[in-house]
Structures are given as C-alpha cells and as structure tokens.
Motif scaffolding. Structure first.
Motif, PDB file in Angstrom:
ATOM      1  N   VAL A  40      16.741 107.218  25.499  1.00 12.68           N
ATOM      2  CA  VAL A  40      17.448 106.011  25.885  1.00 12.68           C
ATOM      3  C   VAL A  40      18.343 105.564  24.747  1.00 12.68           C
ATOM      4  O   VAL A  40      17.907 105.511  23.598  1.00 12.68           O
ATOM      5  CB  VAL A  40      16.454 104.890  26.206  1.00 12.68           C
ATOM      6  CG1 VAL A  40      17.182 103.600  26.494  1.00 12.68           C
ATOM      7  CG2 VAL A  40      15.597 105.277  27.393  1.00 12.68           C
ATOM      8  N   ARG A  53      10.955 108.439  24.470  1.00 13.43           N
ATOM      9  CA  ARG A  53       9.686 108.027  25.056  1.00 13.43           C
ATOM     10  C   ARG A  53       9.091 109.164  25.863  1.00 13.43           C
ATOM     11  O   ARG A  53       9.782 109.794  26.660  1.00 13.43           O
ATOM     12  CB  ARG A  53       9.888 106.848  26.028  1.00 13.43           C
ATOM     13  CG  ARG A  53      10.300 105.543  25.398  1.00 13.43           C
ATOM     14  CD  ARG A  53      10.084 104.414  26.376  1.00 13.43           C
ATOM     15  NE  ARG A  53      10.848 104.577  27.603  1.00 13.43           N
ATOM     16  CZ  ARG A  53      11.912 103.826  27.925  1.00 13.43           C
ATOM     17  NH1 ARG A  53      12.309 102.867  27.125  1.00 13.43           N
ATOM     18  NH2 ARG A  53      12.547 104.029  29.046  1.00 13.43           N
ATOM     19  N   GLU A  55       6.953 109.603  28.902  1.00 17.86           N
ATOM     20  CA  GLU A  55       6.501 108.728  29.998  1.00 17.86           C
ATOM     21  C   GLU A  55       5.669 109.484  31.012  1.00 17.86           C
ATOM     22  O   GLU A  55       5.797 110.701  31.176  1.00 17.86           O
ATOM     23  CB  GLU A  55       7.716 108.115  30.717  1.00 17.86           C
ATOM     24  CG  GLU A  55       8.471 107.107  29.897  1.00 17.86           C
ATOM     25  CD  GLU A  55       9.587 106.452  30.703  1.00 17.86           C
ATOM     26  OE1 GLU A  55       9.698 106.711  31.920  1.00 17.86           O
ATOM     27  OE2 GLU A  55      10.351 105.686  30.097  1.00 17.86           O
ATOM     28  N   SER A  98       6.849 102.899  46.547  1.00 15.59           N
ATOM     29  CA  SER A  98       6.375 101.646  45.973  1.00 15.59           C
ATOM     30  C   SER A  98       6.264 101.698  44.451  1.00 15.59           C
ATOM     31  O   SER A  98       6.020 100.682  43.822  1.00 15.59           O
ATOM     32  CB  SER A  98       5.028 101.271  46.568  1.00 15.59           C
ATOM     33  OG  SER A  98       4.044 102.140  46.067  1.00 15.59           O
ATOM     34  N   CYS A  99       6.426 102.880  43.852  1.00 18.46           N
ATOM     35  CA  CYS A  99       6.242 103.001  42.404  1.00 18.46           C
ATOM     36  C   CYS A  99       7.541 102.687  41.663  1.00 18.46           C
ATOM     37  O   CYS A  99       8.513 103.423  41.773  1.00 18.46           O
ATOM     38  CB  CYS A  99       5.784 104.410  42.035  1.00 18.46           C
ATOM     39  SG  CYS A  99       5.631 104.639  40.249  1.00 18.46           S
ATOM     40  N   PRO A 100       7.581 101.597  40.881  1.00 20.76           N
ATOM     41  CA  PRO A 100       8.816 101.286  40.169  1.00 20.76           C
ATOM     42  C   PRO A 100       9.114 102.265  39.043  1.00 20.76           C
ATOM     43  O   PRO A 100      10.221 102.282  38.515  1.00 20.76           O
ATOM     44  CB  PRO A 100       8.571  99.877  39.630  1.00 20.76           C
ATOM     45  CG  PRO A 100       7.111  99.675  39.645  1.00 20.76           C
ATOM     46  CD  PRO A 100       6.533 100.593  40.675  1.00 20.76           C
ATOM     47  N   TYR A 101       8.129 103.073  38.664  1.00 15.59           N
ATOM     48  CA  TYR A 101       8.327 104.037  37.577  1.00 15.59           C
ATOM     49  C   TYR A 101       8.692 105.428  38.102  1.00 15.59           C
ATOM     50  O   TYR A 101       8.882 106.355  37.332  1.00 15.59           O
ATOM     51  CB  TYR A 101       7.057 104.123  36.724  1.00 15.59           C
ATOM     52  CG  TYR A 101       6.601 102.755  36.263  1.00 15.59           C
ATOM     53  CD1 TYR A 101       7.275 102.092  35.250  1.00 15.59           C
ATOM     54  CD2 TYR A 101       5.533 102.114  36.881  1.00 15.59           C
ATOM     55  CE1 TYR A 101       6.883 100.826  34.845  1.00 15.59           C
ATOM     56  CE2 TYR A 101       5.134 100.846  36.483  1.00 15.59           C
ATOM     57  CZ  TYR A 101       5.816 100.203  35.462  1.00 15.59           C
ATOM     58  OH  TYR A 101       5.438  98.954  35.081  1.00 15.59           O
ATOM     59  N   ASP A 102       8.733 105.583  39.397  1.00  8.30           N
ATOM     60  CA  ASP A 102       9.020 106.883  40.020  1.00  8.30           C
ATOM     61  C   ASP A 102       8.133 107.974  39.427  1.00  8.30           C
ATOM     62  O   ASP A 102       8.599 109.056  39.071  1.00  8.30           O
ATOM     63  CB  ASP A 102      10.491 107.267  39.841  1.00  8.30           C
ATOM     64  CG  ASP A 102      11.409 106.323  40.608  1.00  8.30           C
ATOM     65  OD1 ASP A 102      10.913 105.647  41.522  1.00  8.30           O
ATOM     66  OD2 ASP A 102      12.596 106.257  40.279  1.00  8.30           O
ATOM     67  N   ALA A 103       6.854 107.680  39.301  1.00 11.75           N
ATOM     68  CA  ALA A 103       5.958 108.588  38.584  1.00 11.75           C
ATOM     69  C   ALA A 103       5.317 109.631  39.500  1.00 11.75           C
ATOM     70  O   ALA A 103       4.590 110.494  39.033  1.00 11.75           O
ATOM     71  CB  ALA A 103       4.868 107.783  37.882  1.00 11.75           C
ATOM     72  N   LYS A 161       5.260  97.468  23.671  1.00 12.14           N
ATOM     73  CA  LYS A 161       5.833  96.939  24.927  1.00 12.14           C
ATOM     74  C   LYS A 161       5.348  97.807  26.075  1.00 12.14           C
ATOM     75  O   LYS A 161       4.870  98.926  25.855  1.00 12.14           O
ATOM     76  CB  LYS A 161       7.360  96.962  24.853  1.00 12.14           C
ATOM     77  CG  LYS A 161       7.927  98.381  24.777  1.00 12.14           C
ATOM     78  CD  LYS A 161       9.434  98.405  24.931  1.00 12.14           C
ATOM     79  CE  LYS A 161       9.934  99.856  24.900  1.00 12.14           C
ATOM     80  NZ  LYS A 161      11.388  99.972  24.902  1.00 12.14           N
ATOM     81  N   LEU A 163       6.586  99.066  30.222  1.00  9.67           N
ATOM     82  CA  LEU A 163       7.822  99.208  30.988  1.00  9.67           C
ATOM     83  C   LEU A 163       7.811  98.274  32.203  1.00  9.67           C
ATOM     84  O   LEU A 163       6.802  98.156  32.900  1.00  9.67           O
ATOM     85  CB  LEU A 163       8.000 100.655  31.450  1.00  9.67           C
ATOM     86  CG  LEU A 163       8.143 101.696  30.332  1.00  9.67           C
ATOM     87  CD1 LEU A 163       8.263 103.090  30.929  1.00  9.67           C
ATOM     88  CD2 LEU A 163       9.333 101.394  29.443  1.00  9.67           C
ATOM     89  N   ILE A 164       8.942  97.651  32.455  1.00  7.88           N
ATOM     90  CA  ILE A 164       9.132  96.715  33.578  1.00  7.88           C
ATOM     91  C   ILE A 164       7.929  95.793  33.774  1.00  7.88           C
ATOM     92  O   ILE A 164       7.361  95.737  34.872  1.00  7.88           O
ATOM     93  CB  ILE A 164       9.425  97.426  34.913  1.00  7.88           C
ATOM     94  CG1 ILE A 164      10.044  98.797  34.711  1.00  7.88           C
ATOM     95  CG2 ILE A 164      10.341  96.565  35.776  1.00  7.88           C
ATOM     96  CD1 ILE A 164      10.331  99.515  36.017  1.00  7.88           C
ATOM     97  N   GLU A 166       7.991  92.825  34.263  1.00  6.68           N
ATOM     98  CA  GLU A 166       8.364  91.828  35.270  1.00  6.68           C
ATOM     99  C   GLU A 166       8.088  92.299  36.699  1.00  6.68           C
ATOM    100  O   GLU A 166       8.128  91.504  37.630  1.00  6.68           O
ATOM    101  CB  GLU A 166       9.833  91.419  35.107  1.00  6.68           C
ATOM    102  CG  GLU A 166      10.862  92.514  35.309  1.00  6.68           C
ATOM    103  CD  GLU A 166      11.164  93.318  34.035  1.00  6.68           C
ATOM    104  OE1 GLU A 166      10.273  93.423  33.173  1.00  6.68           O
ATOM    105  OE2 GLU A 166      12.277  93.837  33.930  1.00  6.68           O
ATOM    106  N   ALA A 167       7.805  93.578  36.877  1.00  7.44           N
ATOM    107  CA  ALA A 167       7.443  94.045  38.218  1.00  7.44           C
ATOM    108  C   ALA A 167       6.014  93.640  38.576  1.00  7.44           C
ATOM    109  O   ALA A 167       5.586  93.812  39.719  1.00  7.44           O
ATOM    110  CB  ALA A 167       7.615  95.555  38.325  1.00  7.44           C
TER     111      ALA A 167
END
Lengths: 177, 313
Positions: A40, A53, A55, A98-103, A161, A163-164, A166-167
């Motif tokens: 990033v 990172r 991930e 539903s996964c905001p991390y696209d994991a 920290k 990730l996201i 706020e989700a």
C-alpha cells in the motif's frame, strides 16, 4: 481462548513466503489464496510511504459471514476461529458477499474456503504455517486471553491497528505500526 | 481523508479487483421472485376483499404465471449454487439472522401455495378440466372450503417474498450500495408494479385495466419516492456510501440506471398510463412491458453495481 495474529508492517518485506507456505500446507488450488501480501502506498507526492501487509481472514468476533450463512456451514469454533464445514456449504456466495475483507474464495470443489489459522496445526501445538515460515519473524500468533502469549506481549508493547474497524466486525488480525 | 493510493498483491481470483460472485442468475431470480410475489399478493388481496368478480383476471388468470416464474427463479438459484448437491442443507437449518434462510423457507411455502391457487382456478382457463382421481377432487374441495385462509397465507408470504428479494442484498454490510433498508420496500414496490403490469397485459376488461393502470401509477410514485429517499440516505451517510451513490450519480452505472430503470421503466410508462386514463388510446402492452423491463433492469443494475461498491482500506 481467543486466537489472534499480529503482523509487523515494519518488519514485513513482502517476500510472499507466508503465501507459499499456506498454499502448500493447505493444498490451496492454483490461482487462489487464503493469505496474500498487500503493498500500500499512502500520502501525497512527494510525501509517500509504503506499507507491506500480510493479510488473511480477520477471524472477526462479529463475523458477518457467519451471520449470513443460510445453512450454518460457516461457524465459529472455540478460540474464535471462523470455519466452513465443507459438506454443509452449498456455495451460495452469501458469506463471500458479506466479507468486507474479501477473504473467502470459492474452492473448485464447490464449497467456500478461507484461512483457518491452520487449526489442524495449532491443535497439535504448532504455529500456523505462515507464522512458522516467516523469514523476518514478522508474524505473531497466540491466545489473546493469555497475557504471556507472543501476540499479547507484542500488542501491549507496540501500537497497532485493525482493518476497517468502522465495519463493526471486530477483527482479530492486528497490524503493528 | 487519507486514502490508500496503490494497493497491489491480492490474487483471490473471482474476488479482486472486485467481486464476481453473483451474476445473471441472482438478478433474474430476484426479478422473477419479486414479480411472482406481486402477482400473488394482488390476487390474494382482492380475493380477501371480496372483489374476485370485479377483478377476475387479477385473481384467477394472472396467478397462473406465478408458478412458472417461481420455478424458473428457483432453477436459476440452483444453477448459481457452487455446491449444488448440498442444496438440501437449506432445509435442515433455520437461521434467523440469514435472509437467505428466510428466503428458502418462504419459497418452500409460497411455491406450493401458488400451485394450489392455480389448481383452484384451472377450470376458468380449461372449462373441461378433469382431475381424473377422486382424491384430487376431494383436495380441491378441501382447499375451496379454506380458500380465505389460503389467501391470507398467500398474501403474507407473498409480501415476505417481495421484501426478502431486497433484504437479501441489504444484509450485506460489506457492500455499501446494498447496505440500505430501502432496498426491501423498493424491491417489493417494484415487484408489485411488475405484477400489476402482468394483469394489465392479460386483462380484457376495460374497468379492470383502468384500475390496474391506477395501481401501477401509485406504485411507480412510491418507487420514485423510495429511490430519492435511498440516494438521500446514501449522500447523508459515510464516505463508502457516498461513493456507492456516486456509481449512479456520475459513475459507471449512471447511464444504465437512469435511462433503463427510471426513465424507460418508470417515467415513460407513468406518462403513458396517465394519457391512457385521460382517454388517449394507447396500447396497454407498451407501458406494461416497459414496467416489467424496468423492474428487471433494477435488479440487474443493483446486483452488479453493489458488487463494485466496497469499503476503503
């Protein structure tokens, strides 16, 4: 028991050894991955900084994938690890959406697959394959409820920290900054 | 806001650069399910209100489309599953938090009910229909006796089905465009509108056609209100939802959404229906087909655009 992982973004060199170890350990089909390296670049030119990172699934406490799963194939086991029971999964894709991390990825055999923190290894007292193989030792794994575990110690010592946040998923993959 | 400028290294096929999870199967199913829900809800409502003889087509004839829509929709859903042979797992679980589980059980109820409703009215289409077996006649007599209860079940489950087609998407927090509770009522209104349009095409009674043109007009008005409301909600929300709304306000889905869904699917049919009610002679097929087309496009565009919208990190 609450398994968690911390990734030192200052020590990670982005060699992808963790990715290869995971693919070998878990027989991940070619073209897919359960963990990956993200490079990033942040900031405004000329003040740019790069972060590396490693991930994977964030093993969320409030896991949206588990909530959305219509059959109960996605579930949370002791230690907070999110798993998919292969022969209960119908491959509807709700958890992937539903996964905001696209994991998660759809395994060619039909079910949906993801990082398991190498549960088969940690049950036998080993660390996950990615952690074991990391040449810079930038991955820390352990039980957050145990104040003396590697991950608890390093999270107390360093700023981190997720990730996201706020989700609202309460992720358990920490990044040391 | 500090945005991450360059992100590389992901290689989850079918996930990056954005999701490719749901395709035409889901969009088509959401449309067919919504339209069937609309048809069945209208039929049940007019039957319960005792208006069966005023609106014969809506109560007796149009519902014959519904089982076909539902079965084709279910087939599309089945095609979409990656682990097809395990589909029965849907029916060994009740997951209250999963809209998909709700949907599976709703379809389990509404599909047979729609078949029974058609069976009760089959003599309206085929006057010489013969059930051949006595037990089938007995079954028909049984359902005729409890037709009102059946209509209530059909009404309630049709409304759940109509809302569920939207709620299914809005449960996904990870896709900001879908993550709005407006989608439930919007898809319900769109399904009812498509259902009313189906009656508009099939009906030969000018009184009934007028009534359904009026219903369609009201529903289009509700849809437009909900769409405006949805954008207001997005634009007053977080950065990710503002960016999701931008897909339709200058972004890659702007043209298709406003032209196909709003102008062709809502405004033009509304205008034609107003002209029709104002004594101009317009073939009813035109606004009705446009409404159904708009309803289909709404599903396609929302399903595809939702998969492009995402959290920033």
């Amino acid at each position: 028991m609450r398994y968690a992982m911390a990734v030192d973004t200052r020590k990670c060199v982005g060699c992808s050894d963790c990715v290869v170890a995971c693919q070998t350990e878990n027989n991940v089909p070619i073209g897919f991955c359960r963990d990956w390296i993200v490079e990033v670049t942040n900031g405004t030119y000329p003040q740019l900084e790069m972060e590396l990172r490693s991930e994977r699934c964030n093993q969320c406490v409030n896991a949206p994938c588990v909530r959305c799963c219509p059959t109960g194939a996605s579930h949370i086991v002791d230690g907070g690890i999110v798993l998919v029971t292969h022969n209960e999964c119908i491959g509807c894709g709700a958890c992937m959406a539903s996964c905001p991390y696209d994991a998660r990825y759809p395994h060619p055999d039909g079910y949906v697959d993801k990082c398991t923190f190498c549960i088969h290894r940690i049950k036998n007292g080993l660390s996950p394959a990615c952690v074991a193989v990391c040449p810079t030792k930038c991955l820390y794994f352990g039980d957050l409820h145990d104040p003396n575990s590697e991950v608890s110690v390093v999270l107390k010592k360093r700023k981190s920290k997720t990730l996201i946040p706020e989700a609202g998923t309460d992720p358990q993959l920490y990044f040391l900054i | 806001m500090e945005e991450e400028l360059i992100v590389s290294g992901r290689m989850n096929q079918m996930i990056d650069p954005h999701l490719h999870i749901w395709h035409w199967q889901i969009s088509l199913y959401l449309f067919l399910g919504g339209m069937a829900a609309g048809i069945l809800a209208i039929a049940a409502l007019y039957f319960i209100r005792g208006r069966e003889n005023d609106y014969k087509t809506a109560v007796r004839i149009t519902p014959f489309i519904a089982p076909f829509l539902l079965v084709i929709g279910l087939l599309a859903l089945f095609i979409d599953l990656r682990h097809k042979l395990f589909f029965w797992q849907l029916y060994t679980n009740i997951k209250l938090q999963s809209p998909m589980s709700w949907g599976a059980w709703t379809l389990m109820v509404i599909t047979p009910v729609s078949f029974v409703w058609c069976a009760l009215h089959i003599k309206d289409i085929f006057p010489n229909w013969d059930w051949k077996y006595k037990w089938l006649y007995d079954l028909e007599a049984f359902f005729n006796k409890y037709k009102k209860a059946l209509a209530w079940v059909m009404l309630i489950y049709a409304i759940i089905l109509g809302i569920y087609t939207g709620i299914l998407l809005s449960a996904f927090n990870a896709r900001p465009l879908w993550n709005t509770s407006i989608l439930g009522p919007l898809f319900l209104a769109s399904g009812l509108s498509a259902g009313a349009a189906a009656t508009l095409v099939l009906s030969k009674d000018s009184k009934e056609r007028k009534q359904f043109a009026r219903i369609d007009l009201v529903l289009i008005g509700i849809e437009l209100f909900l769409i405006i409301h949805m954008f207001m909600g997005f634009l007053a929300s977080t950065q990710v939802q503002i960016e999701a709304a931008q897909l339709f306000l200058g972004g890659q889905y702007t043209m298709s959404f406003w032209i196909f869904v709003v102008i062709l699917g809502m405004l033009i049919p509304a205008l034609l229906e107003i002209m029709e009610l104002g004594k101009f002679h317009i073939p009813v097929v035109i606004p009705a087909v446009l409404v159904i087309f708009g309803s289909l496009m709404l599903r396609f565009i929302i399903v595809y655009a939702g998969q492009v919208s995402r959290w920033l990190y």
